[in-house]
Write a protein that holds these residues in place. Structure first.
Motif, PDB file in Angstrom:
ATOM      1  N   SER A  41      66.360  58.524  93.201  1.00 43.42           N
ATOM      2  CA  SER A  41      67.630  58.186  94.123  1.00 43.42           C
ATOM      3  C   SER A  41      68.659  58.838  93.338  1.00 43.42           C
ATOM      4  N   ASN A  42      69.810  59.297  93.968  1.00 42.15           N
ATOM      5  CA  ASN A  42      71.024  59.820  93.344  1.00 42.15           C
ATOM      6  C   ASN A  42      71.983  58.635  93.470  1.00 42.15           C
ATOM      7  N   SER A  43      71.914  57.612  94.140  1.00 43.54           N
ATOM      8  CA  SER A  43      72.878  56.526  94.628  1.00 43.54           C
ATOM      9  C   SER A  43      73.332  56.071  93.269  1.00 43.54           C
ATOM     10  N   SER A  44      74.564  55.372  93.420  1.00 43.80           N
ATOM     11  CA  SER A  44      74.922  54.505  92.327  1.00 43.80           C
ATOM     12  C   SER A  44      74.188  53.305  92.170  1.00 43.80           C
ATOM     13  N   GLU A  45      73.745  52.892  93.388  1.00 42.35           N
ATOM     14  CA  GLU A  45      72.781  51.870  93.309  1.00 42.35           C
ATOM     15  C   GLU A  45      71.543  52.125  92.573  1.00 42.35           C
ATOM     16  N   ILE A  46      71.181  51.482  91.346  1.00 44.49           N
ATOM     17  CA  ILE A  46      70.262  52.088  90.615  1.00 44.49           C
ATOM     18  C   ILE A  46      68.907  51.126  90.874  1.00 44.49           C
ATOM     19  N   SER A  47      67.832  51.710  91.542  1.00 41.87           N
ATOM     20  CA  SER A  47      66.641  50.867  91.927  1.00 41.87           C
ATOM     21  C   SER A  47      65.633  51.100  90.820  1.00 41.87           C
ATOM     22  N   ASN A  48      65.243  51.926  90.001  1.00 46.80           N
ATOM     23  CA  ASN A  48      64.469  51.939  88.980  1.00 46.80           C
ATOM     24  C   ASN A  48      64.882  51.651  87.580  1.00 46.80           C
ATOM     25  N   GLY A  49      66.270  51.975  87.720  1.00 49.56           N
ATOM     26  CA  GLY A  49      66.836  51.463  86.310  1.00 49.56           C
ATOM     27  C   GLY A  49      67.169  52.570  85.391  1.00 49.56           C
ATOM     28  N   PHE A  50      67.614  52.115  84.212  1.00 50.56           N
ATOM     29  CA  PHE A  50      68.244  53.232  83.114  1.00 50.56           C
ATOM     30  C   PHE A  50      67.870  52.770  81.911  1.00 50.56           C
ATOM     31  N   ASN A  51      67.648  53.764  80.956  1.00 48.43           N
ATOM     32  CA  ASN A  51      67.384  53.583  79.664  1.00 48.43           C
ATOM     33  C   ASN A  51      68.893  53.715  78.880  1.00 48.43           C
ATOM     34  N   LEU A  52      69.364  52.742  77.992  1.00 53.72           N
ATOM     35  CA  LEU A  52      70.430  53.147  77.336  1.00 53.72           C
ATOM     36  C   LEU A  52      70.170  53.549  75.879  1.00 53.72           C
ATOM     37  N   ASN A  53      70.384  55.011  75.638  1.00 52.55           N
ATOM     38  CA  ASN A  53      70.028  55.442  74.149  1.00 52.55           C
ATOM     39  C   ASN A  53      71.375  55.085  73.234  1.00 52.55           C
ATOM     40  N   ILE A  54      70.962  54.631  71.962  1.00 54.44           N
ATOM     41  CA  ILE A  54      72.079  54.365  71.252  1.00 54.44           C
ATOM     42  C   ILE A  54      71.802  54.775  69.662  1.00 54.44           C
ATOM     43  N   ARG A  55      73.054  55.422  69.402  1.00 51.80           N
ATOM     44  CA  ARG A  55      73.031  55.828  67.778  1.00 51.80           C
ATOM     45  C   ARG A  55      74.096  55.055  67.291  1.00 51.80           C
ATOM     46  N   VAL A  56      73.687  54.359  65.968  1.00 56.84           N
ATOM     47  CA  VAL A  56      74.861  53.859  65.383  1.00 56.84           C
ATOM     48  C   VAL A  56      74.879  54.302  63.882  1.00 56.84           C
ATOM     49  N   GLU A  57      76.037  54.749  63.477  1.00 50.94           N
ATOM     50  CA  GLU A  57      76.162  55.327  62.063  1.00 50.94           C
ATOM     51  C   GLU A  57      77.119  54.970  61.248  1.00 50.94           C
ATOM     52  N   LYS A  58      77.063  54.975  60.032  1.00 52.69           N
ATOM     53  CA  LYS A  58      78.392  54.315  59.204  1.00 52.69           C
ATOM     54  C   LYS A  58      78.973  55.661  58.738  1.00 52.69           C
ATOM     55  N   THR A  59      80.408  55.412  59.006  1.00 52.13           N
ATOM     56  CA  THR A  59      81.061  56.790  58.501  1.00 52.13           C
ATOM     57  C   THR A  59      81.509  57.009  57.143  1.00 52.13           C
ATOM     58  N   ASN A  60      81.905  55.701  56.452  1.00 55.07           N
ATOM     59  CA  ASN A  60      82.259  55.849  55.128  1.00 55.07           C
ATOM     60  C   ASN A  60      81.028  56.265  54.353  1.00 55.07           C
ATOM     61  N   THR A  61      81.094  57.434  53.664  1.00 57.28           N
ATOM     62  CA  THR A  61      79.955  57.894  52.956  1.00 57.28           C
ATOM     63  C   THR A  61      79.406  56.894  51.760  1.00 57.28           C
ATOM     64  N   HIS A  62      80.404  56.381  50.854  1.00 55.82           N
ATOM     65  CA  HIS A  62      80.064  55.672  49.804  1.00 55.82           C
ATOM     66  C   HIS A  62      79.278  54.606  50.070  1.00 55.82           C
ATOM     67  N   HIS A  63      79.601  54.155  51.619  1.00 55.87           N
ATOM     68  CA  HIS A  63      78.921  52.801  51.696  1.00 55.87           C
ATOM     69  C   HIS A  63      77.486  52.961  52.434  1.00 55.87           C
ATOM     70  N   ARG A  64      76.470  53.320  51.488  1.00 57.60           N
ATOM     71  CA  ARG A  64      75.251  53.450  52.026  1.00 57.60           C
ATOM     72  C   ARG A  64      74.332  52.387  51.681  1.00 57.60           C
ATOM     73  N   THR A  65      74.678  51.095  51.755  1.00 60.85           N
ATOM     74  CA  THR A  65      74.086  50.058  51.343  1.00 60.85           C
ATOM     75  C   THR A  65      73.986  49.064  52.521  1.00 60.85           C
ATOM     76  N   SER A  66      72.885  48.312  52.841  1.00 65.97           N
ATOM     77  CA  SER A  66      72.978  47.323  54.001  1.00 65.97           C
ATOM     78  C   SER A  66      73.025  45.767  53.499  1.00 65.97           C
ATOM     79  N   ARG A  67      73.667  46.107  52.035  1.00 59.13           N
ATOM     80  CA  ARG A  67      74.197  44.717  51.379  1.00 59.13           C
ATOM     81  C   ARG A  67      75.399  43.978  52.142  1.00 59.13           C
ATOM     82  N   ALA A  68      75.422  43.054  52.400  1.00 58.00           N
ATOM     83  CA  ALA A  68      76.854  42.552  53.216  1.00 58.00           C
ATOM     84  C   ALA A  68      77.704  41.996  52.227  1.00 58.00           C
ATOM     85  N   PHE A  69      79.093  42.137  52.598  1.00 57.56           N
ATOM     86  CA  PHE A  69      80.181  41.738  51.702  1.00 57.56           C
ATOM     87  C   PHE A  69      80.550  40.525  52.188  1.00 57.56           C
TER      88      PHE A  69
END
Length: 1941
Positions: A1839-1867
């Motif tokens: 369907s082309n309508s804005s009413e979504i019948s079969n639904g959508f997938n949401l693709n997400i890309r998350v990235e860190k922009t500060n190059t020296h913060h390459r750790t997942s250790r929380a502050f």
């Protein structure tokens, strides 16, 4: 020199007699010599004149005047001054007297005299011969007077015979003296005992004085010469008159001393501002106060002020108090909790007056003053609030005797003792004991307590000053009577009439005359008499005599302007005597009058309407009412303590004379004392201060010694002697040995009297030992306290009474025998029978005594029995002497009864204890035990109603069952029925129920449930009621357990209360035990519960131990692998390892190894690991240790010695560390706590590494029975179940201490016979010697305090040079114990005896220590170790101790965790376990450590490499001593505690799919240890027998009830027999939460729950049930609750959940926490909170609540950052942020962290200075900068309508922009643990607050993921993706989906 000696020999050959020496030479130690010199100048004994040494230069010729001994003295003076004679003047005169008195003819005498005086004094010899007769008359008269004096002084025993004097002599004088004594002895053998001998023992001065006496009073009345000051002289102008029948001595008033030059009065305005408030209304201080002001107000000196009564000593005390207050005024604030001031006043009346005066005057300073006497008790809270306590000596003695009140006495900074001259009185010993105790405390604690003594003028003030440790130069002030504000004229009248009636008549006449004399001069008079009746009689007698002599007008006062007005007021009085006597201007006053009448009389007298007041001595003490003339009529006073009449004491007379003379109106006052002739000299001496005060301490030495031993300050003879050295007795003994029965020979042999001191102590200790009040070991000199001694000390029972009770107290006595035994107490021994009382006693015996009277009223003890019974019966008495006897008896009765009850209880006599407790309550309430219980409400229920209830025999049970109207009918008074019913509800009662679990065949565990069943009313019940819980065996009349349980008002309204304890049981079993709860204060308030042994199934009594075989130790080479051999640094395995080697290393069998701590079990486990590495290298070893500390120790140990060498991988799994999946898959060895492994292995189907476990090592498996045992049980059962499912063998190796039921454990672990090793506890590599010592004392803290000295003694005895471990139960105890040890070492003069390193290295180490207390104690070689220290400090201490740099280390066993004993392997030579209880915050009381903990602590004693044997000293609470003796070596069987925690584990198995229906659950239970024990000890689990049907139905009902509870809580759903997990159940299992917690989430979280509610839900989690709320922490919580943002329930400040809430809020607000314990508590609270909050987020997400989910996420951010989400700026996450910086940034428009991240660094530098900008830049580097890219893809392209019948997938890309913060250790600088960043992706509709999807992700660089947009009809317009951080505030980013779509 030799010439002189020859000359003396010549003299002596001439048959001269020398007197015996009166001055002794005592070898004085140099440092004391100044003291002796000073005393040598003191006044000689009473008989001697004190010469001021003015030598006569001119001797008149004999013809010029009288020739008497004075003339002789002057003549000798001249001879000596002209150096004719070598002898001193008095010796020469005495020698002349002896020559003159000899029987020789005249010429020989002349020759002898010439030889004596030399030829040049020829004229003097002539005069001597001429006047020989006169001189001899004088000599003989003097001898006669001295003889009669000696007789008199023997009769008057309390007057010391001689004051000792010490002179300092030169060497030649010593030779002279020695020679003279030798010759004298020779001579004495030869002479006959004539007058000569009398003369030989005389001193010339005493002879001279005696020869001048004429009659009786000449020794007292002085001659008034100004320069000759006789010490015993009365003032100048004294007149003596003789009349018929009496003699009168009149002493004129001493004029006031003029002001000295430079003396000025201190003005009040010179004082500090705060001090002026206390002197409101004063302009200046008086002379005395001004003199002492400088020392008292500006120094800390101890002071003694001796001044006449009325000199304003109250103000002196006030100045001292203000000085103390000044010390605690800091920063304009008075720190009231730092100090206490104690004012000891000799009488209750005085205490009351002092309290009211000081309360009023100190009120502007907000200082609370309270009275603490026999009449005025204070509660603990009142004592804490009070800064100044006014008390009597006895009361303060009682308080400081008890170690439970130590905390109070440690706060005392100033002790004021009023009327110190009471030392001479029979209450003197109490003051001595107090001062000695205080001085010892000062010395031992090195704390300052200032002593201020106030006293009347006394002769030997120097010694009293020495006793009070006053510096005589600066702190001693002595003022004589010339400093009296109103000079006092005194008249002493001695009646010599012998006939009784005539004497009484004369007494009244004299009294009348004196009063009339005073009235004629226009003055008022007071007449003091000594009984209440006598006031009326004397007043009437005065009126009668006034009528007779027509003097009534003198008395009357009709002309007074207010007469008519006051007359009306008087006529209102109900006291007939007051009304009648008022007409004649006379008033009476005594304590028996109504308060209103007393007040009226006082007002009338001070207004001048009454001219004469007849009163008792209480007026002088209690009321400040002066008069010009004071008459003391008679000096005999009735004293029930002495059992008769005694003389009026010095104190009373002084106090009464102090009322003479009104300071503003009179120039002088007049004091008249009328006594009998024989007492006249005594009172004259007393009041002119000529009797030195002696110590009365010897009389009560035994009682006071016992008190010190009970207090723990004296533990051996040496300490007892030191203590005795602090007393006044010791000082007086040195001064005046004769008065204390010490002969001169003893003084010479033992100048310091140390032998005498020892003898006194040893005699007292022997006597006390005989009376069983202490144990005295003569050989070592050690003294040990016993229960009996402690009871006697606490209840102030005399030694002689204890002897009586030892003799009379038996196990079975009836009530009259008990009363008779009490009557025999020595407290009442002085009470005497009088003929005049007989009739009344007989009548009282008939009317008021329900019990038989032993010996009848005609016997002394019979009389006491009658008065005791009369007191309980509330009877009334007529005769005065009986009234005072009865009052005296009733004052001591309660404590004697309590003491007897305690004695019976300690002896375990159930019947007698019960009877004695009844009588304690009977005395307290004055109600007989046989009377109706409701009589205890006699203020509310009328006597008539109570009488009827008794007549009808309506007991409580019957009344409970009746209706109101029935009761009304029964007592024939309808309204009474309601009243009675109402008070039945108030009558304290509790319901008992108990479950009994046999632990072994000889021990039962009792869980007692106490349910209060009455209405609490403060008026009747106060704040708490105490109940005795007793377990008795009535057949054997024995108490097996007793404890005092306090029921508070709050507990009475809350849940029923549970107590647990163990009791012994003996074969053959008695039919039953009774548990009784008996109220400590309410008669008949008791409850019973019967434990029947009829069907009790006891477990089998077999404990099989493995014998240790005598094998040759195996060498390490037996491993057959060089790599393995290199792991060990020893050559041979020990015997235990050798015996188990084959099974462990060469077979795959399961093993259970039970052996004592320290026997190398860890190496045995390693053997099993090596076997696995040999045979199945791909399989994993899982090592389960029940405590984090053990896990850490294992990690450190194996990391160093095992893993690296074998090339294996190892990971740790605890609350602190959770390894990732990869680490777990690659690990060969996993070391974990049971909880972690339980959480991981729950989903074993999906976790491969769980299935790959080949060996499971269970360390300390005996902890199955402890709190965390169920988890251990579940994981073992699960691993066995997994092994049966996967058909892969898992090998189990269990390690434990010696076990009682090893077979059951082995059976459960699947261990066969050859894999079971259970060695005896005695099989230790290092043998252990154990000492168990019991310490009584109900209260925990004082008991711990009393253990400190024995701990120090144990170290000195057992391990003076080897390392020592001391285990205590709390952090606070580590500190207190360490400080006490330092103090004891210091008082032994080895403060650093525990230190084993040089000063330099010590300083280096101290610089690394952060903890303040640790730094202090380390300087003395004592370390502290507890969970409150940071890791660095803790490891430093461990290292120092392991290297033996510090010798003693104080270690803290935390609540529930015996950290050091379990965790760190630090053995020592000696282990001291100081106390075996800890405070359980949940149960709100002290509970015992598990036996396993005690064994673990003991196991640390004995170091395998160094010691031949180890030593353990266990200090326990006395009642538990026998329990520990039995069970330390006879181990408890391990029972399962799974039943209590079954719900969570069943829920986890349902979620995992292991249990799908009821049969699965039944099958699951058969794998558990619970099932094994159920078959062996069914009674423990509440099952009667082990018939298969019974067991099956038991398990079935257990499963059924568990399922139902889980269903009710919303965790599972039951369909017929099937069960399936619900959302809440899955969350509970996933996050390892209790089912009760998630159930609470389900019922409390809603669609938009607020932050405050979430905080309450979080802190309400069951996980915080165990958060410790320690003793008194509710006070800290109260303080915190006032500072936090959200309110908490003020009524539940001792609730762990309320504390958790406060800790969270304090963390968010960054408040300072009150004590270091709270910091550790906060760590654990924060640690637990993460999984709880994550679970709450899941609950919100599953319900689709967006708003609540976001609030919950914010809560997690707050926990991480320690900030408020809605209140604090996110900029505060940066540690360098300050208020100034925030305001600078906000001026630039930067308010959020994201804005700051986007700000260029150049801008930052412009805002702040360089340093700040660079710190800011550094901090910002730690924070991530996140970018998100989104893309929507259609799942289906129909369907082309804005009413979504079969639904959508949401693709997400998350990235860190500060190059020296390459750790997942929380502050997260404010969160105590390392944390990784995580992010939530939340898909929701912000307008409807719906949440569609939630995903939690974490990444270090970038992440790509996908979320499904739900296919249901959703509105894309409002839909948003929200990115939320789990640890940073202000990082939320919203992305509308519509825009992307």
């Amino acid at each position: 020199m030799w010439k002189m000696i020859k000359w003396i020999r010549l003299l002596l050959r001439r048959n001269l007699v020398f007197r015996a020496p009166t001055r002794f030479l005592v070898d004085v130690v140099l440092e004391d010599s100044d003291l002796f010199i000073e005393e040598a100048t003191e006044i000689p004994n009473h008989g001697a004149w004190y010469e001021l040494g003015d030598s006569a230069t001119y001797i008149p010729s004999a013809s010029g005047g009288n020739v008497d001994l004075e003339w002789l003295r002057d003549a000798c003076d001249k001879i000596v001054s002209e150096s004719i004679s070598q002898l001193p003047r008095d010796e020469l005169a005495m020698a002349i007297c002896r020559v003159l008195d000899s029987e020789k003819p005249g010429d020989e005498i002349a020759g002898d005299l010439l030889d004596l005086v030399g030829d040049s004094a020829f004229e003097i010899v002539q005069d001597l011969i001429m006047h020989r007769k006169e001189l001899l008359d004088a000599i003989h008269h003097g001898l006669f007077v001295l003889k009669s004096d000696k007789k008199a002084s023997n009769a008057q025993s309390r007057m010391p015979s001689y004051g000792t004097q010490v002179t300092v002599q030169t060497e030649s004088e010593r030779q002279f003296d020695k020679l003279r004594r030798k010759e004298e002895k020779k001579h004495r053998r030869g002479t006959d005992h004539g007058v000569e001998n009398d003369l030989s023992a005389m001193t010339f001065s005493s002879l001279l004085q005696a020869s001048e006496k004429k009659g009786l009073f000449d020794d007292i009345i002085g001659r008034g010469d100004a320069h000759e000051l006789p010490v015993t002289a009365l003032p100048q102008g004294t007149i003596k008159k003789h009349y018929k029948g009496y003699e009168e001595v009149i002493i004129p008033p001493k004029p006031t001393a003029p002001m000295k030059p430079g003396e000025k009065l201190i003005e009040i305005k010179e004082l500090d501002d705060f001090a002026q408030a206390a002197f409101h209304g004063y302009k200046t201080l008086n002379r005395i106060q001004s003199r002492i002001f400088q020392t008292t107000y500006n120094t800390n000196e101890n002071i003694l002020v001796c001044a006449p009564t009325g000199a304003g000593k109250t103000n002196i005390a006030m100045i001292a108090i203000l000085h103390e207050i000044k010390h605690h005024f800091r920063d304009g604030y008075l720190h009231k909790d730092e100090f206490k001031i104690v004012y000891v006043a000799p009488m209750k009346a005085l205490a009351a007056e002092v309290t009211s005066t000081f309360s009023h005057r100190l009120s502007p300073l907000n200082i609370i003053v309270r009275e603490l006497t026999g009449d005025m008790q204070l509660t603990k809270n009142e004592l804490e609030e009070t800064q100044m306590i006014v008390t009597t000596p006895e009361k303060w003695d009682v308080i400081t005797r008890k170690s439970s009140d130590m905390s109070l006495s440690l706060l005392v900074k100033l002790l004021i003792i009023d009327e110190v001259h009471l030392l001479n009185d029979d209450r003197g010993p109490v003051i001595e004991a107090l001062v000695a105790r205080t001085l010892r405390q000062v010395e031992s604690t090195q704390s300052m307590i200032r002593i201020v003594g106030l006293s009347a003028t006394l002769p030997n003030y120097l010694e009293v000053a020495q006793f009070l440790r006053v510096n005589t130069e600066t702190g001693l002030f002595f003022f004589d009577s010339s400093y009296r504000p109103v000079p006092l004229a005194q008249q002493y009248i001695g009646i010599s009439e012998h006939n009784f009636l005539a004497r009484v008549e004369l007494l009244n006449e004299i009294c009348y005359n004196k009063v009339v004399d005073s009235l004629k001069q226009g003055h008022q008079a007071m007449v003091f008499v000594h009984s209440r009746k006598d006031t009326r009689k004397t007043a009437e007698k005065l009126v009668e005599l006034a009528r007779k002599y027509e003097d009534l007008e003198l008395f009357r006062n009709y002309s007074h302007p207010q007469f008519e007005l006051k007359k009306r007021e008087v006529l209102k009085s109900r006291n007939k005597d007051v009304v009648d006597l008022f007409e004649n201007g006379i008033g009476i006053h005594h304590a028996g009058m109504l308060r209103a009448d007393r007040g009226l009389t006082e007002r009338l007298f001070s207004d001048g309407l009454l001219k004469v007041l007849v009163c008792t001595a209480t007026l002088a003490w209690g009321v400040n009412l002066p008069a010009h003339t004071v008459v003391i009529k008679g000096t005999q006073i009735y004293d029930p303590k002495a059992g008769g009449w005694r003389d009026l004491g010095m104190l009373d007379v002084m106090q009464i004379f102090g009322r003479a003379g009104r300071p503003q109106f009179d120039k002088s006052g007049e004091g008249i004392i009328i006594t009998t002739h024989d007492k006249l000299a005594y009172y004259l001496r007393l009041l002119t201060s000529q009797l030195p005060i002696e110590s009365q301490f010897i009389k009560s030495l035994k009682d006071n010694l016992n008190a010190e031993v009970a207090l723990g300050t004296v533990t051996n003879v040496k300490e007892a002697c030191a203590w005795l050295g602090y007393t006044y007795l010791f000082i007086r003994m040195k001064m005046n040995p004769l008065a204390y029965g010490i002969g001169w020979e003893e003084v010479i042999a033992d100048p310091t009297l140390s032998m005498k001191q020892r003898a006194l102590v040893a005699d007292a200790a022997r006597a006390l030992d005989k009376a069983k009040m202490m144990r005295f070991d003569e050989k070592s000199g050690n003294i040990y306290c016993t229960e009996l001694g402690r009871i006697a000390s606490h209840f102030y029972i005399q030694y002689s009474s204890v002897e009586t009770y030892n003799e009379l107290l038996r196990q079975h006595m009836n009530e009259s025998e008990i009363i008779d035994m009490v009557a025999h107490s020595s407290e009442f021994e002085n009470i005497v029978l009088r003929d005049e009382e007989q009739n009344e006693l007989e009548m009282l015996a008939r009317t008021s005594c329900p019990l038989e009277i032993k010996g009848g009223p005609s016997n002394k003890h019979g009389k006491v029995s009658i008065l005791i019974q009369l007191y309980i019966s509330r009877g009334s008495i007529d005769s005065f002497s009986l009234v005072s006897d009865a009052a005296y008896i009733s004052a001591s009765l309660a404590r004697i009864m309590r003491a007897l009850f305690e004695i019976c209880l300690r002896r375990g006599w159930s019947e007698m204890s019960s009877l004695m407790l009844d009588y304690c309550k009977a005395v307290d309430r004055q109600i007989w035990p046989h009377q109706h219980p409701l009589r205890q409400f006699d203020k509310d229920i009328s006597a008539e109603v109570l009488r009827k209830l008794e007549e009808k025999g309506a007991d409580l049970d019957r009344l409970q069952e009746m209706q109101e109207k029935d009761i009304g009918a029964l007592i024939r008074y309808a309204p009474g029925g309601r009243l009675v019913k109402q008070h039945l509800g108030y009558f304290p009662s509790v319901l008992l129920s108990a479950t009994v679990s046999p632990i072994t065949r000889t021990v039962l565990k009792v869980d007692l449930i106490i349910t209060p069943d009455f209405v609490w009313k403060d008026r009747f019940h106060g704040t708490a009621l105490r109940w005795w819980i007793l377990v008795e065996d009535s057949d054997n009349d024995h108490i097996y357990h007793s404890e005092l349980f306090t029921l508070t008002k709050r507990m009475a309204k809350a849940e029923p209360y549970k107590l647990s304890f163990t009791v012994p049981i003996f074969e053959p079993h008695p039919p039953q035990y009774y548990i009784r709860a008996v109220s400590d204060s309410w008669l008949h308030a008791e409850a019973f519960y019967t434990i029947s042994f009829h069907n009790l199934a006891l477990p089998e009594g077999r404990t099989s131990h493995t014998e240790l075989l005598d094998l040759k130790p195996l060498p390490v080479t037996a491993l057959g692998n060089l790599t393995y051999e290199a792991l060990y640094n020893f050559t041979h395995f020990n015997p235990i390892q050798t015996q188990a080697f084959h099974v462990l290393y060469h077979s795959n069998k399961n093993v259970l190894l039970g052996a004592p701590t320290g026997s190398g079990k860890t190496i045995s486990a390693e053997l099993a690991m090596l076997h696995l590495f040999n045979t199945q290298p791909d399989m994993k070893v899982i090592y389960i240790a029940p405590l984090k500390a053990i896990v850490r120790e294992r990690m450190n140990d194996w990391r160093k010695h095992l893993v690296s060498r074998l090339g294996k991988q190892m990971v740790e799994m605890t609350g602190d560390y959770t390894p990732d999946m990869m680490a777990l898959l690659s690990a060969d060895i996993i070391i974990s706590t049971p909880e972690k492994w339980d959480g991981i292995s729950r989903n074993w189907h999906s976790r491969n590494y769980v299935k790959k476990v080949g060996l499971m090592i269970l360390d300390e498996i005996h902890l199955l029975g402890a709190d965390r045992g169920p988890i251990l049980e579940v994981i073992v059962s699960r691993m066995r179940y997994i092994s049966s499912q996967t058909e892969r063998e898992v090998r189990f190796v269990g390690l434990s201490t010696a076990l009682a039921n090893a077979h059951d454990l082995a059976d459960w672990l699947g261990v066969e016979e050859n894999g079971l090793f259970n060695f005896k506890p005695s099989v230790r590599p290092v043998p252990l010697e154990v000492h168990i010592q019991g310490y009584p004392g109900k209260f925990y803290c004082p008991r711990m305090n009393s253990m400190n000295k024995p701990t120090y003694a144990a170290i000195c005895t057992h391990s003076p040079t080897k390392p020592v471990l001391i285990f205590v139960s709390s952090r606070r105890q580590t500190r207190l114990t360490a400080l006490d040890l330092i103090q004891f070492a210091a008082s032994d003069e080895h403060p650093r005896q525990f230190l084993a390193m040089p000063e330099e290295s010590l300083q280096m180490i101290l610089s690394q220590v952060t903890d303040q207390n640790l730094r202090h104690t380390l300087q003395f070689g004592i370390g502290l170790h507890h969970a409150g220290l940071n890791d660095k400090d803790r490891s430093l201490v461990e290292e120092l101790f392991a290297n033996n740099k510090i010798r003693a280390i104080l270690i803290l066993v935390l609540v529930c965790t015996s950290t050091l004993a379990w965790g760190v392997n630090l053995p020592a030579h000696l282990v001291v376990i100081k106390g075996t209880e800890y405070y359980d915050g949940k149960a709100k009381r002290y509970v015992d450590f598990p036996i396993t903990d005690i064994l673990q602590m003991m196991g640390r004693a004995g170091r395998p490499q160094y010691d031949q044997h180890g030593k353990a000293v266990i200090l326990v609470h006395e009642p538990k001593k026998s329990f520990y003796k039995k069970f330390l070596y006879e181990p408890f069987p391990v029972e399962s505690s799974l039943r209590e925690q079954l719900h969570d584990h069943i829920n986890a198995e349902i979620v995992a799919g292991t249990i799908c229906h009821k049969e699965d659950a039944m099958h699951y239970l058969t794998w558990t240890y619970l099932f094994r024990r159920l078959m062996v000890n069914p009674a423990y689990y509440g099952l009667d027998d082990v018939e298969p049907g019974n067991v099956s139905s038991y398990l079935s009902s257990l499963v059924q009830s568990t399922f139902e509870d889980l269903e009710d809580s919303g965790c599972i759903k039951i369909n017929e027999d099937n069960v399936e997990p619900m959302m809440l159940g899955s969350i509970a299992s996933q996050y390892y939460l209790r089912y009760t917690t998630v159930s609470m989430f389900g019922s409390n979280i809603g669609p938009d729950t607020s932050l405050e509610v979430f905080l309450h839900i979080l802190s309400g989690a069951s996980e915080y049930d165990e958060l410790p709320v320690r003793h008194n922490e509710e006070n800290y919580n109260d303080g915190l609750s006032r500072r936090v943002r959200y309110m908490v329930d003020k009524n539940r400040l001792d609730d762990p959940h309320v504390k958790a809430n406060l800790l969270f809020q304090a963390h968010f607000s960054q408040l300072d926490l009150p004590i270091s314990d709270y910091i550790t508590d906060l760590k654990s609270v924060l640690d637990q909170s993460i999984r709880i909050i994550q679970a709450m987020i899941d609950v919100c997400a599953n319900s689709g609540w967006l708003s609540s989910a976001l609030t919950c996420m914010h809560l997690l951010q707050m926990v991480m950052q320690g900030l408020w989400y809605d209140k604090d700026s996110s900029l505060w996450m940066l540690p360098c942020m300050t208020d100034d910086l925030i305001s600078s940034l906000s001026r630039r428009g930067i308010a959020k962290i994201q804005q700051l991240l986007d700000t260029p660094s150049t801008v930052l530098q412009a805002i702040a200075d360089n340093a700040t900008a660079s710190r800011l830049h550094q901090d910002l580097q730690h924070l991530p900068r996140i970018r998100v890219h989104l893309k929507v893809e259609r799942r289906n392209s129909d369907s082309n309508s804005s009413e979504i019948s079969n639904g959508f997938n949401l693709n997400i890309r998350v990235e860190k922009t500060n190059t020296h913060h390459r750790t997942s250790r929380a502050f997260t600088p404010r969160f105590p643990k390392v944390k990784n960043e995580a992010w939530w992706l939340v898909l929701g509709d912000t307008s409807t607050s719906e949440l569609y999807a939630l995903k939690r992700v974490s990444f270090s660089d970038r992440l790509v993921t996908r979320m499904e947009i739900p296919s249901t009809q959703v509105n894309l317009q409002e839909m948003k993706l929200i990115l939320v951080s789990d640890c940073y505030l202000g990082y939320e980013q919203e992305y509308p989906i519509e825009e992307i779509a």
